[in-house]
Each structure stands twice: as C-alpha cells, then as structure tokens.
Motif scaffolding. Structure first.
Motif, PDB file in Angstrom:
ATOM      1  N   SER A  72       0.149  18.230  -8.871  1.00 51.86           N
ATOM      2  CA  SER A  72      -0.279  16.854  -9.133  1.00 51.86           C
ATOM      3  C   SER A  72      -0.239  16.027  -7.853  1.00 51.86           C
ATOM      4  O   SER A  72       0.548  16.311  -6.939  1.00 51.86           O
ATOM      5  CB  SER A  72       0.614  16.202 -10.190  1.00 51.86           C
ATOM      6  OG  SER A  72       1.907  15.945  -9.667  1.00 51.86           O
ATOM      7  N   LEU A  73      -1.110  15.004  -7.781  1.00 55.47           N
ATOM      8  CA  LEU A  73      -1.149  14.143  -6.601  1.00 55.47           C
ATOM      9  C   LEU A  73       0.196  13.459  -6.396  1.00 55.47           C
ATOM     10  O   LEU A  73       0.665  13.312  -5.255  1.00 55.47           O
ATOM     11  CB  LEU A  73      -2.258  13.104  -6.739  1.00 55.47           C
ATOM     12  CG  LEU A  73      -2.390  12.093  -5.593  1.00 55.47           C
ATOM     13  CD1 LEU A  73      -2.582  12.801  -4.262  1.00 55.47           C
ATOM     14  CD2 LEU A  73      -3.540  11.131  -5.861  1.00 55.47           C
ATOM     15  N   ALA A  74       0.828  13.033  -7.491  1.00 53.80           N
ATOM     16  CA  ALA A  74       2.137  12.370  -7.375  1.00 53.80           C
ATOM     17  C   ALA A  74       3.157  13.299  -6.725  1.00 53.80           C
ATOM     18  O   ALA A  74       3.947  12.884  -5.866  1.00 53.80           O
ATOM     19  CB  ALA A  74       2.621  11.927  -8.752  1.00 53.80           C
ATOM     20  N   ALA A  75       3.144  14.579  -7.110  1.00 53.48           N
ATOM     21  CA  ALA A  75       4.079  15.545  -6.530  1.00 53.48           C
ATOM     22  C   ALA A  75       3.749  15.797  -5.060  1.00 53.48           C
ATOM     23  O   ALA A  75       4.653  16.005  -4.240  1.00 53.48           O
ATOM     24  CB  ALA A  75       4.030  16.850  -7.321  1.00 53.48           C
ATOM     25  N   ARG A  76       2.448  15.762  -4.699  1.00 50.81           N
ATOM     26  CA  ARG A  76       2.059  15.953  -3.297  1.00 50.81           C
ATOM     27  C   ARG A  76       2.540  14.782  -2.442  1.00 50.81           C
ATOM     28  O   ARG A  76       2.957  14.967  -1.290  1.00 50.81           O
ATOM     29  CB  ARG A  76       0.546  16.120  -3.196  1.00 50.81           C
ATOM     30  CG  ARG A  76       0.044  17.509  -3.592  1.00 50.81           C
ATOM     31  CD  ARG A  76      -1.456  17.599  -3.494  1.00 50.81           C
ATOM     32  NE  ARG A  76      -2.095  17.308  -4.777  1.00 50.81           N
ATOM     33  CZ  ARG A  76      -3.346  16.956  -4.915  1.00 50.81           C
ATOM     34  NH1 ARG A  76      -4.126  16.776  -3.857  1.00 50.81           N
ATOM     35  NH2 ARG A  76      -3.859  16.740  -6.117  1.00 50.81           N
ATOM     36  N   ILE A  77       2.456  13.577  -2.995  1.00 47.54           N
ATOM     37  CA  ILE A  77       2.968  12.401  -2.272  1.00 47.54           C
ATOM     38  C   ILE A  77       4.482  12.503  -2.115  1.00 47.54           C
ATOM     39  O   ILE A  77       5.041  12.248  -1.041  1.00 47.54           O
ATOM     40  CB  ILE A  77       2.591  11.111  -3.021  1.00 47.54           C
ATOM     41  CG1 ILE A  77       1.075  10.908  -2.998  1.00 47.54           C
ATOM     42  CG2 ILE A  77       3.296   9.898  -2.398  1.00 47.54           C
ATOM     43  CD1 ILE A  77       0.598   9.742  -3.839  1.00 47.54           C
TER      44      ILE A  77
END
Length: 344
Positions: free
Chosen positions: A277-282
């Motif tokens: 997920s993008l949130a996890a990548r951030i």
C-alpha cells in the motif's frame, strides 16, 4: 408572529412583525402558560388551546388586562390570535397575532381568514423546521465524530507511549516517524483523511515489539541471525494486536507492510511494487530516515544527510521514488525535515 418556546416560562418569542404599531411588540413579554398572567392574552391562549382567540375590545376584555395600558399607548383596541400548527405533532408552533385600532374589528370571516393564513404559515415552516432539525442532527454527529476521533488519537498515542516505556532507546521513534510520514504525505498532496490514517499507523507501527525480549531491543551490539528474526517478527505481532480493532482505516495492514520493499527484499511476505500500500511505502521511507538519522543502541546515528543519501540510493529499487522525492522536497528552504526530526 410569535414562536412557542419550550423553556420553563413557556415564552412566546417574537420572530416577526409589521405595521404602524410595530413598536408595541418590541421587548414585549408573553407566555403561553395558563399559570402566567401574560398567558391569558390572545397569543398565549391560542397556542395553548390550538384555537383562535379574539379580543373584541381591549378596554373591557379581562383577557387583555395585562396589556391595557400598553395597548392605549399605541391605540390598539382589538386583536385576534390564530395558532400556527405544529411541525412535529406537539403543541402549536406559535401564533399569528393581528391587532386593530378599531373595536370589534374581527368577525367570523376575518377570524377564518387569519386562521387559514396561520395554517399556511405552518405548512410553509414545516420543511424549514425539518431542515433546521436535520442541520442540528448533522452538527451533533459531527461533534460526536470529532470526540471519537480525539479519543482514538489519544488511545493510539497512549499505546505508543506504553511501547516507548518498555524500550527507552527508541523513545520518541514512533512519534518522529509519524511526523515525518505525515509531512511527506502532505507534500504529496494526500487527503486529510489519508494523512490521519498514516499518522495513526505510524504511531503504533512498532507496537509488535512488545513480543520481542527487551534485552534484544536494547542490545548495544550487532544482533545474531536468530535475534534479527525475532525482531522482524514484530510486524506480524503488531498486525495480530491491531487486526481486530475497528479502525476506520486499514491500520493493521499498513503496520504489517511497513518493512516490505518494492523489489521484494522486505518482510514478512516479500511483497513487490503495488502489492504494498502507498501508506506503507510512505511509512517505510519515514522509518528508514528516522532510524538512520537518530541515535540507537546499535548502530550509531549517521545523521540526516547520510540517511537521505541512503534512501536516495534505494529510490526506485526498494523504496518508492515519488515518496523519496517528497522527502527531499521537505529539505528545501528551511529544511522542514530536519526541523520535524528535531522537534518531534
């Protein structure tokens, strides 16, 4: 026109008026309670009884006694009060009061006319009153949601503080990661809701370390392969702790994925690219920056410049390049990234 209030005095609040004797109703005190002398006049009586009430001559009608002197001042001699129907099935909404300078000005036809007008006003007020009630309900729900959001935020921060007490060497780590992650998300133009979700996840992203022996967490030397495996298990432990909490966002999944890497080199599942997920990548970028830039038992801090050099080297390989670019953008001007690390 007056509105029947539900206060202890059963006040009739003036909400509009017109005519040459308009000053007559200024600061006037009227009730619709039969226990109050001001409730005997046409306005209060018609609200209470839900029927028209007529004063034929203010000089002789006992029902107008409280207002006789005031009526003389403005030349009022007769009056009719007609109830405005309730919008919700309760007592009358209010009254339509019409005064005249002529005694016996209101016969049956005039009363019928004003009664019909009052009913029409009631019909017209219903959608307005319903909208007001709906607005009040929406506002109350918004306040309730704000209180729930505040409670959730406080609970998350309490959980983070509990973890930090157990592991003093990483005290403040989760808070700093949350500050960095949300700053990156804002720089990327993400929605307030997404930023809030990321903050919550970041504040508890290491909560699974409660399952890791404290002597491993605080070990001042290089960890063995077995100890590394135990530490890596914190992401799954964190997921298991959080997965049944009814968050409005996938907090548990974000926590579970924050050590995954785009090239599949991360853990626990070796996810690749958009599988993360993008949130996890951030969160992964923020966690990497904070871990390298600040002091730990092992290894020692390398500073922000070295940390950013490392994430730059990994951009597009193991770390999301757009997220890394946003992090570098925070170093422009007054270097908000450094300030975030220092203040958080």
């Amino acid at each position: 026109m007056g509105k029947a209030e539900d206060d202890s005095n059963k006040t009739v609040a003036v909400i509009g008026g017109t005519g040459s004797a308009l000053a007559y109703i200024k600061n006037i005190s009227v009730s619709w309670s039969e226990q109050n002398v001001t409730g005997l006049v046409p306005g209060g009586t018609c609200i209470r009884t839900a029927k028209p009430n007529v004063i034929k001559d203010s000089e002789v009608d006992e029902g107008f006694l409280p207002w006789m002197v005031r009526a003389r001042e403005y030349g009022i001699r007769s009056a009719v009060g007609c109830p405005i129907p309730s919008v919700d099935g309760g007592h009358s909404y209010g009254c339509l009061l019409v005064d005249s300078k002529v005694p016996n000005a209101f016969g049956d036809s005039e009363v019928q006319l004003f009664e019909s007008l009052a009913q029409e006003i009631g019909f017209g007020l219903r959608p307005i009153e319903r909208q007001h009630k709906l607005d009040d309900q929406i506002h109350e729900k918004q306040l309730t949601q704000e209180r729930l959001d505040d409670a959730l935020r406080a609970t998350i921060e309490a959980m983070a503080k509990t973890m930090e007490w157990r592991d003093p060497y990483t005290a403040g780590h989760q808070k700093k990661v949350a500050s960095i992650a949300t700053a990156i998300a804002k720089k990327m133009g993400m929605s307030d809701e997404t930023v809030q979700a990321l903050y919550m996840a970041a504040m508890v992203h290491d909560i699974g370390k409660v399952a890791v022996p404290s002597d491993i967490l605080t070990k001042p030397t290089r960890l063995t392969d077995l100890e590394i495996k135990l530490v890596q298990g914190h992401v799954e432990s964190g997921y298991q702790i959080l997965k049944d909490v009814p968050f409005p966002w996938p907090i548990a999944d974000i926590v579970r994925q924050h050590h995954e890497r785009l090239d599949g080199s991360g853990y626990p599942f070796g996810l690749k690219g958009d599988e993360i997920s993008l949130a996890a990548r951030i969160l992964a970028v923020a966690d990497t920056i904070e871990a390298m830039a600040t002091h730990r038992p092992y290894p020692p801090a390398k500073g922000l410049v070295a940390a950013m050099s490392q994430v730059h080297a990994e951009a597009g390989i193991s770390l999301d390049a757009k997220v890394v670019d946003a992090a570098f953008a925070l170093m422009d001007g007054d270097n908000a990234l450094q300030s975030t690390i220092d203040i958080a």
